[in-house]
Design an enzyme around this catalytic site. Sequence first.
Site: not given
Ligand code: ADP
Ligand code: MG
Length: 394
Positions: A37, A198, A351, A374
């Site tokens: 960053r 989620k 992220g 975000g």
């Molecule tokens: P981003 O930050 O890229 O938007 P998220 O915050 O939505 O992604 O999700 C990332 C998290 O989701 C990671 O910490 C990862 O371990 C978790 N994750 C991915 N697949 C699974 C799974 N099958 N069960 C539990 N956690 C998961």
């Molecule tokens: Mg995340």
Amino acid sequence: MYKKTLTDIDVNNKKVLVRVDFNVPLDEHQNITDDTRIKAALPTINFLLKHNAAVILMSHLGRPKGEIKSTFSLEPVAKRLEEIIGKKVLFAHDCIGDEAKQAARDLKPGEILLLENTRFYPEEKKNDPDFAEELAALGDIFVNDAFGTAHRAHASNVGVAKYIPSALGFLIEKEIEFLNKALVNPQKPYTAILGGAKISDKINLIDQLLDKADSILIGGAMMYTFLKALGYSVGKSLVEDDKIPAALEIMERAKEKNVNFYLPEDTIVAKEMEEGTEFHSVPVNAIPDNMIGLDIGILTVRKYAEIIKLSKTVIWNGPMGMFEISSFSHGTKGIARAVAACPGITIIGGGDSAAAIEKLGFADKVSHISTGGGASLEYLSGKELPGIAIIPDK
Ligand code: ADP
Ligand code: MG
């Protein structure tokens, strides 16, 4: 870019107050563990120095909750910036008040001053107008270059813009330019890869994609909510039961809109979310009751890779599995490899997705990795970002 940017304003001999995103990760001894960053702010800082401006930088760091907490001081960032830029970086131990005022007043063109964490004041997040005015009084011009906080209306990125002439910096300009390649008339076929924790975090994004994408490839923990909605048993996998109706509706709308909506065929399951646990690959219709689904399987990777290969635009948000544990990182790695090999425009938002692509070594093989988790999610969901909206049009 329809908003004013650095090249639209005269900065010569001016004190330019720049909101940067120096919210870097620190270890327990306040050592900076990743300076991406800081480096991302260099184009704007160097441009200002070259054009004879005095550069006053401000940022937040972490969540000090409106109190002065030395563990969230930006002082180590001043030192790191000094090393990277090869130039003295002055530091003020407060972002407003006498010390900051004096330091700003004394600052000469070609010099850099970093102010202390803006979130040491509760007024920052409340976008308090008096606090914003005090910040604005330090400069002649305001430049917002903090993409990571552009989705928040705080004093240091939105409030200040009401008091002095304002423009966007090069980092925000570049982020928007790339994200727009997916948002505004994307080249087709357009494929979106969605994973992560989620569905609830990403419903707005999915809504937007249903109108734009040709294919949506689902992975990550959210896959199990979709599978459960279709009647599969998913064992002990992470499921958002209250999002089952939303999941069904999404799949219904994908059908109506002729979007190819893909769920995994196979998944990696284990009894525990731990390094070194035994794991197996099973078809999604055979997930044992006592197991957790933690990654997509190899058949799914192969199928998704074929679709990715033929795409002209790809956006990827959310890892395919619990990639932090190496046993469950193969799906994410396989997809990262496919995205890296895709000759089209490839954009990583989110992220954890950005961290995954860097950790797995594919960072330099994609078109763009967004610096704002975000913020990129909200922008790609079609929302206006307050930190950009506040800047006047050209
Ligand atoms: P981003 O930050 O890229 O938007 P998220 O915050 O939505 O992604 O999700 C990332 C998290 O989701 C990671 O910490 C990862 O371990 C978790 N994750 C991915 N697949 C699974 C799974 N099958 N069960 C539990 N956690 C998961
Ligand atoms: Mg995340």
